[in-house]
Every structure is written in structure tokens, then in C-alpha cells.
Design a protein around this motif. Structure first.
Motif, PDB file in Angstrom:
ATOM      1  N   VAL A  82      56.167  66.719  75.027  1.00 46.81           N
ATOM      2  CA  VAL A  82      57.369  66.169  75.182  1.00 46.81           C
ATOM      3  C   VAL A  82      57.530  64.868  74.018  1.00 46.81           C
ATOM      4  N   ALA A  88      65.264  68.277  75.622  1.00 47.44           N
ATOM      5  CA  ALA A  88      66.191  67.435  76.542  1.00 47.44           C
ATOM      6  C   ALA A  88      65.945  67.814  77.922  1.00 47.44           C
ATOM      7  N   ALA A  89      65.111  68.919  78.316  1.00 48.64           N
ATOM      8  CA  ALA A  89      64.444  69.218  79.778  1.00 48.64           C
ATOM      9  C   ALA A  89      63.337  69.869  79.537  1.00 48.64           C
ATOM     10  N   THR A 146      65.640  61.396  80.401  1.00 44.99           N
ATOM     11  CA  THR A 146      65.456  62.419  79.373  1.00 44.99           C
ATOM     12  C   THR A 146      63.827  62.332  79.253  1.00 44.99           C
ATOM     13  N   PRO A 147      63.338  63.546  79.288  1.00 45.80           N
ATOM     14  CA  PRO A 147      63.896  64.683  79.315  1.00 45.80           C
ATOM     15  C   PRO A 147      64.025  65.130  80.975  1.00 45.80           C
TER      16      PRO A 147
END
Ligand SMILES: Cc1cc2nc3c(=O)[nH]c(=O)nc-3n(C[C@H](O)[C@H](O)[C@H](O)COP(=O)(O)OP(=O)(O)OC[C@H]3O[C@@H](n4cnc5c(N)ncnc54)[C@H](O)[C@@H]3O)c2cc1C
Length: 323
Positions: A82, A88-89, A146-147
Motif C-alpha cells: 500500500v 485506490a482499493a 483511501t485505499p
């Protein structure tokens, strides 16, 4: 922005529920890069299968301490990616592990986590539909932060491959593990397999509740199960009474099953039990009570005493199979 998917795998094969999670994640990525994380041994072999599901890059978290599942360590691997990829996810299968790892990630990022989604749309906050209250309602929600952290409810999104994508690029990395990450880890595996068939994957499940009456009473269910290549399941009353191990329990706080046929013997059909077997294609209820709630969910029912009906079915099966 990329969407990162945590992939569970075993024996070099990607788990079906992770392929389902990938399918939802691909829609969420809406043409953006789909990247995968595979933790521990066997990841490299499994990663080869992911190109057909739209994965551009598969990241392999490698460290000999990852040989046994450790939720904190898996979360660290997710967090390392991350920080590097800024997705974004992050999506995982809504399995015990997927939900546990994303819970750690959410706590460490101080972000919300939406478990057991059936749909997710692009955008921030991310719109999702998710299963709540043991499967008795669907919630429309928006996931802020976010994420966006999401898991995919098992068996709600059919796994679908894309057309002709090649093998993904493989990138190995060593997550920055601390001793604290390894405090909780799997020490031993105990088989949950009954007569060669695991409960979660069985095509037929013969399940018993309080109506079976005793641990010995399960003998007739075992016999029927062996003729049908079925696994034996049970309700929580049965595990609480010590008649069967918790690994056999079907329900909200047990295993979720999705067989072709679920035979519920002497089970009333409490919502917490139905949460575990509603994925069955057919439910046959055997119950003395014609008003038992299980009948509202059953495709077939026999109203009567299971101590007569189960041996009768077994006898008919034996007769039909004898030369
Ligand atoms: C937070 C929470 C989580 C839970 N999680 C789970 C879970 O994961 N799984 C789960 O199963 N439960 C779970 N429960 C418990 C659940 O609410 C029920 O208490 C439980 O499922 C009831 O089990 P049962 O159907 O075996 O027993 P009962 O409700 O007592 O039903 C027994 C049934 O057997 C029938 N019967 C009796 N004798 C015979 C006979 N001779 N022949 C045929 N039928 C007969 C009766 O008519 C009755 O319908 C949970 C509860 C809570 C509060």
C-alpha cells in the motif's frame, strides 16, 4: 489508480474465492491496473494463473517466517505494498483469513473496512453493497478513505476470466516483518475432512441438529454421508453439547457451505444456522415439526422422525446400488 487484491492459495493453486474477489476487483479497477499479492510458499506457481483474470503484476511476499499463516505478518505485507503502490482499493476474499488480514490493515491505517461486499463501484467514497446480519439483509454503503478496504462475500460473484491476457509480471519482495507480526501464527493444522470430503467443499452435506439426540445418533448420519460421498455438518447446539467438534458446525459462527444438496436432520433452521447453509442449491429438511422455520428455506421436506427416515434413505440407497 491500481486495485490491489490479496490472493489466497494452496498447493500452487489460487483459491476459488480469491478468483471471485478478483472478478469484483477488476470491475472496481475499471480498466486501471489490477495487481495481486500472494504471501508465502507456492505463491510463484499460483501467480501464473492470474494473468487470465486480468492481473498485470503479481507481488510475492517471501520470507521463511511466512510459511505458517500469521495475520499480522500478512497485514504487514499488504501495508508495504500500500505504501509503495498507493492503490485506490485493497480487496480480499471474504474468508476468515481475508477478513482477518484486512481488519489488521484497517486498524493499522485507521481506516474503515467493509466486509462481505457483493458489489462495488468506482469512486471515492466507494459505493458498495454488502451482506449484513448473517445474510439476512443487504446494505448499501459508502466506504470512505483511501485505499478503500473491501472483502467479497463468498459465492456472490462468479469467478470470470478475461480474454487472453498473458502471464503477469512477477515481483518478489521481503516484507518488513517485526516480532510482533509473528506473535499470532498457525502452529498446527488439524484436518476437518470427514471420510475424505471437506465440509466447505462438499457437494452433499448431511447435517444434524438437536433432534439427532446424542453423539452416537450421528452414526446414522455418518453412514448416509459415506454413501453419498458427503461431509457431515451440525448445528451449534450439537457442538455446544460436545457431540461433534466445532469444525463441523455450519452457520454464522461456523463454516459456510454451498453444496448441491444440504440434508438438515433435526435442525430447526435458526437464522444463524441458515446463514451458513443458504448457499446450498437444494435443502432437504427432515423434521418432526411441520412448522419448523427450516421449512421456509427447504426445497424438499420430510415431516417425521429422523431415526426412522435417515435409515430408510440409507437402506433405499444400498438397495438401489446393490447389483
Ligand atoms: C451469536 C449467535 C451465533 C450463532 N451461530 C450459530 C451457528 O453458526 N450455527 C448454528 O447452527 N447455530 C448458531 N447459533 C444458535 C442458533 O440460534 C440456534 O440455537 C441453533 O441453530 C439451534 O440448533 P438446532 O436447530 O440443532 O436445535 P433446535 O432449535 O432445538 O431444533 C431442533 C429441531 O429438531 C427437531 N427434532 C427433534 N427431534 C426430532 C426427530 N427425532 N426427528 C426429526 N426432527 C426432530 C425439532 O422439531 C427442532 O426443529 C447462534 C446463536 C447466536 C446467538
Amino acid at each position: 489508480m491500481a486495485v490491489l487484491v490479496l490472493i489466497e492459495h494452496g498447493d500452487g493453486q489460487v483459491d476459488e474465492l480469491s478468483l471471485q474477489a478478483l472478478t469484483l476487483a477488476r470491475k472496481l479497477a475499471a480498466g486501471g491496473p489490477l495487481v495481486a499479492l500472494l504471501v508465502g510458499p507456492g505463491g510463484r506457481e499460483a501467480a501464473g494463473q492470474l494473468g487470465a483474470h486480468g492481473v498485470a503484476t503479481a507481488h510475492l511476499a517471501e520470507d521463511e517466517r511466512l510459511a505458517a499463516y500469521a495475520p499480522g505478518a500478512w497485514a504487514t505485507a499488504v501495508l508495504d505494498l500500500v505504501a509503495r503502490l498507493e492503490p485506490a482499493a485493497v480487496v480480499a476474499a471474504g474468508t476468515d483469513r481475508g477478513n482477518e488480514v484486512l481488519s489488521h490493515v484497517a486498524a493499522r491505517l485507521d481506516l474503515p473496512f467493509a466486509a462481505n461486499c457483493t458489489q462495488a463501484g468506482a469512486g471515492s467514497p466507494t459505493p458498495v453493497t454488502r451482506v449484513r446480519w448473517g445474510g439476512s439483509l443487504l446494505e448499501e454503503a459508502r466506504v470512505h478513505g483511501t485505499p478503500a478496504l473491501l472483502s467479497v462475500a463468498p459465492h456472490t460473484v462468479p469467478a470470470a476470466a478475461t480474454n487472453g491476457a498473458g502471464a503477469p509480471t512477477i515481483e518478489a519482495f521481503a516484507p518488513r516483518l517485526s516480532e510482533a507480526d509473528l506473535l499470532v501464527r498457525v502452529a498446527e493444522h488439524v484436518s476437518t475432512v470427514t471420510a475424505g470430503v471437506s465440509l466447505a467443499e462438499a457437494k452433499v452435506v448431511v447435517s444434524g441438529g438437536r433432534g439427532v439426540g446424542s453423539a452416537d445418533g450421528f452414526g446414522m448420519l455418518e453412514e448416509l454421508a459415506s454413501l453419498l460421498d458427503a461431509a457431515v455438518g451440525c448445528s451449534r447446539v450439537v457442538t455446544s453439547a460436545g457431540w461433534r467438534p466445532h469444525t463441523d458446525q455450519v452457520g454464522q459462527t461456523g463454516t459456510k457451505v454451498s453444496p448441491d444438496l444440504y440434508i438438515a436432520c433435526g435442525i430447526s433452521g435458526a437464522t444463524q444456522h441458515i446463514a451458513g447453509c443458504k448457499g446450498a442449491k437444494n435443502i432437504l429438511a427432515i423434521n418432526t415439526d411441520a412448522e419448523a422455520p427450516i421449512l421456509a428455506n427447504a426445497d424438499y421436506a420430510v415431516i417425521g422422525d429422523l431415526t426412522e427416515i435417515v435409515p430408510a434413505i440409507t437402506a433405499e440407497l444400498r438397495k438401489a446400488r446393490s447389483p
